[in-house]
Scaffold this motif. Structure first.
Motif: not given
Length: 654
Positions: A360-361, A394, A397
């Motif tokens: 997930y960003s 990718v 974070h």
């Protein structure tokens, strides 16, 4: 005057009072009425009687019924003919597939005979097995491992898995104790079968290959070398005494902040966090599919339930992807939980995800955390796979890298050594939280889930060795994961199996729906048991509470010898017809209980080479493969193989 005129005349005659016909006429009328339709009035002086009408109506109904029965019988015969035609087509397809399967077995067995004459070298322990070049290994690249397994003596007989029986009620236990004792899960069942019959290259070559448990087995050589260094063998008296249950200070210092609690694995952390955040029967939101053992972690001790946020396997719109988690889906699930009268206390967010491998960003995670803040929910963020991203395209974070959290007091981040450092057996998990009350409550439970001091010392030394981590372990681990992932996806593509292409985690979320008789979880479980009977453990979707049957998690982070053999065992069951007919299922599933794959796995220890050749001869007696292939074609690089082939060919033709 003829008879008809006489009858008409008499009908017009009256008795002296003029009100009734004469007695002979009445008698004749009664007699004629008794004759039915055959004696109906003639001439033009009267109509049909009531009995005539009834008889005509009955005859008409009978004729109509007979015609309808004939029509139904014709339709039934037509349906039976069509069904018989479909059955014959299916039998032809099945026979063709079995013939192809026999040919593969024959070819494999021929290679096994040749391999018997040679002594296969044993791979050294912890040896790296995947090359790091960009070439995708072919489906035949692991034949050496397969032949070694085939040529080794069988040590066990394949048993049909019938499923463990649920224990009965025990008078010695409480209701909760009986509930815990009787609890069973698919993941635990497969894991138990695996440990009872584990694959060993030399000691048990016909044992179970584990492609279901999320473990990284690619870097044991690197870990063995580092963990046997002198600095890892330090024993201090303080390490043998009771520590601060949150963890030794030297370990907490490595983790930068004292707001860290150390326990023996993330499972213990899930259980403890649920206990201190929720009361029994409270609920925690969690998107599905998810790692199924979390259910046991939060429920068995604390009685906390998980409320599922079901994700669809089909994209729902532009910009969407399969199993896409959005804030709208969380909001919808929250409304549903409230309508059912549940007290929702938290939400679980797994990033990178297990089993989807989604990363997930920061924008997505911020949206999820803001959703939690709106509803005053604790956000339990599981980042245990944070270092398993193996593609440069990718970037992961952590929520701890954000400039600010929407609700720091209700955001708790978990991490452990099991996945990122391939140390599932060390049982070390940590949770970070700014919430001092939560940390103090977990501290009280630490005495039940503590980590031994020497283990904490080793983990602290390892985490402090940044040169080894960043210069050796992580780069090499990524390369090996890339190669293993490339191999597995290449095999799936060659078979035409859809899957989610994600550059993280140890697993691939694969779509095997077309191999089910029907879209049901019963059929999914049947396919899972079929894999297990053929000595491969996978994880089926219902173990992860997936809402759509037919999805499987395939773990690829294993040595190539194991991975190739396990892949061969799996994919030999999944045969897709090249041509499809509207009246024939898309695939002929091979998951029925009576289908037995003839290979080395079903061999008895005492079986001789002659008996195996006899069984193969029986299978291939209808095949024309022998007529189309000559021994000279099989000689290849090894001239000795020609003699083996000729001998086997002569035996098979007898």
């Amino acid at each position: 005057m003829n008879e008809s005129h006489l009858i008409c005349y008499n009908r017009n005659k009256r008795d002296p009072e003029g009100s009734r016909p004469a007695a002979p006429v009445r008698q004749r009328k009664r007699r004629r009425a008794g004759r039915g339709a055959g004696g109906g009035g003639g001439g033009g002086c009267g109509g049909r009687g009531p009995l005539d009408e009834a008889l005509v109506s009955f005859l008409s109904w009978q004729r109509s019924a007979e015609e309808r029965l004939i029509s139904l019988e014709e339709a039934r015969l037509e349906r039976e003919a069509q069904a018989e035609e479909r059955r014959e087509q299916k039998e032809e397809r099945r026979a063709e597939q079995e013939r192809q399967h026999e040919l593969r077995l024959f070819s494999m067995f021929t290679g096994a005979l040749a391999a018997v004459r040679q002594t296969a070298p044993t791979a050294p322990p912890f040896a790296p097995t995947f090359s790091t070049d960009s070439t995708v290994p072919s489906a035949t690249s692991g034949h050496t491992a397969i032949l070694n397994a085939l040529s080794a003596p069988a040590t066990s007989i394949l048993a049909t898995l019938s499923g463990a029986e649920t224990p009965g009620h025990s008078v010695y236990l409480s209701r909760r104790g009986n509930s815990i004792r009787q609890h069973q899960g698919i993941l635990q069942e497969g894991y138990t079968q695996y440990h009872a019959d584990k694959y060993q290259h030399t000691d048990n070559p016909n044992g179970i290959i584990n492609m279901g448990t999320s473990e990284n087995k690619l870097c044991y050589d690197l870990l063995h070398k580092r963990m046997t260094q002198p600095d890892m063998l330090h024993i201090d008296p303080a390490l043998l005494q009771y520590p601060d249950w949150k963890g030794h200070q030297f370990y907490l210092c490595v983790c930068v902040c004292v707001q860290v609690v150390v326990m023996n694995g993330c499972g213990s952390l899930f259980s403890s966090i649920a206990a201190v955040l929720c009361d029994p029967e409270d609920a925690i939101l969690i998107p599905t599919p998810f790692y199924g053992v979390i259910t046991e972690d939060v429920h068995l001790y604390s009685g906390v339930r998980l409320f599922h946020v079901h994700l669809d396997c089909e994209p729902s719109g532009s910009g969407s992807r399969p199993f896409h988690l959005t804030v709208d889906k969380l909001e919808e699930a929250m409304r549903k939980a409230i309508s059912e009268g549940l007290n929702v206390r938290a939400v679980v967010l797994v990033n990178p995800h297990n089993p989807l491998a989604d990363v997930y960003s920061p924008q997505e995670m911020t949206g999820f955390l803001e959703f939690a803040k709106r509803h005053k929910l604790h956000a339990i963020v599981d980042e245990v796979y944070m270092l398993t991203v193996f593609e440069d395209t990718v970037t992961f974070h952590s929520v701890l890298s954000m400039d600010s959290l929407p609700d720091p007091q209700r955001t708790h981040v978990m991490w452990g050594m099991s996945k990122d450092f391939a140390m599932a057996g060390m049982r070390v998990g940590t949770v970070y939280s700014d919430n001092r009350d939560l940390v103090e409550a977990l501290d009280k439970l630490g005495m039940f889930h503590g980590v031994p001091g020497p283990i904490q010392h080793q983990m602290a030394i390892l985490l402090q060795d940044k040169d080894w981590i960043n210069g050796k372990f992580l780069p090499e681990n990524r390369l090996r994961m890339q190669a293993a992932h490339r191999y597995m996806t290449g095999e799936l593509q060659s078979l035409g199996v859809p899957y989610l292409h994600r550059p993280a985690g140890f697993y691939i979320w694969a779509d095997l729906r077309k191999y089910l008789y029907e879209p049901s979880f019963v059929e999914e479980l049947s396919l899972w048991r079929c894999f297990l009977r053929h000595k491969v453990v996978l994880s089926c979707g219902q173990a992860f509470h997936c809402s759509t049957p037919g999805w499987f998690r395939i773990v690829f982070t294993d040595r190539q010898q194991h991975l190739t053999l396990g892949t061969f065992r799996c994919f030999s069951l999944l045969m897709i017809p090249e041509e499809k007919d509207n009246n024939i299922p898309d695939a002929i599933p091979l998951v029925s209980e009576d289908f037995i794959l003839l290979d080395c796995q079903t061999s008895h220890p005492a079986e001789s080479l002659d008996s195996l050749i006899g069984a193969l001869r029986q299978q291939i007696h209808t095949s024309d493969w022998l007529e189309k292939n000559t021994p000279e074609l099989s000689a290849g690089e090894d001239p000795e193989l020609l003699d083996v082939f000729k001998d086997l060919l002569d035996r098979a033709r007898k």
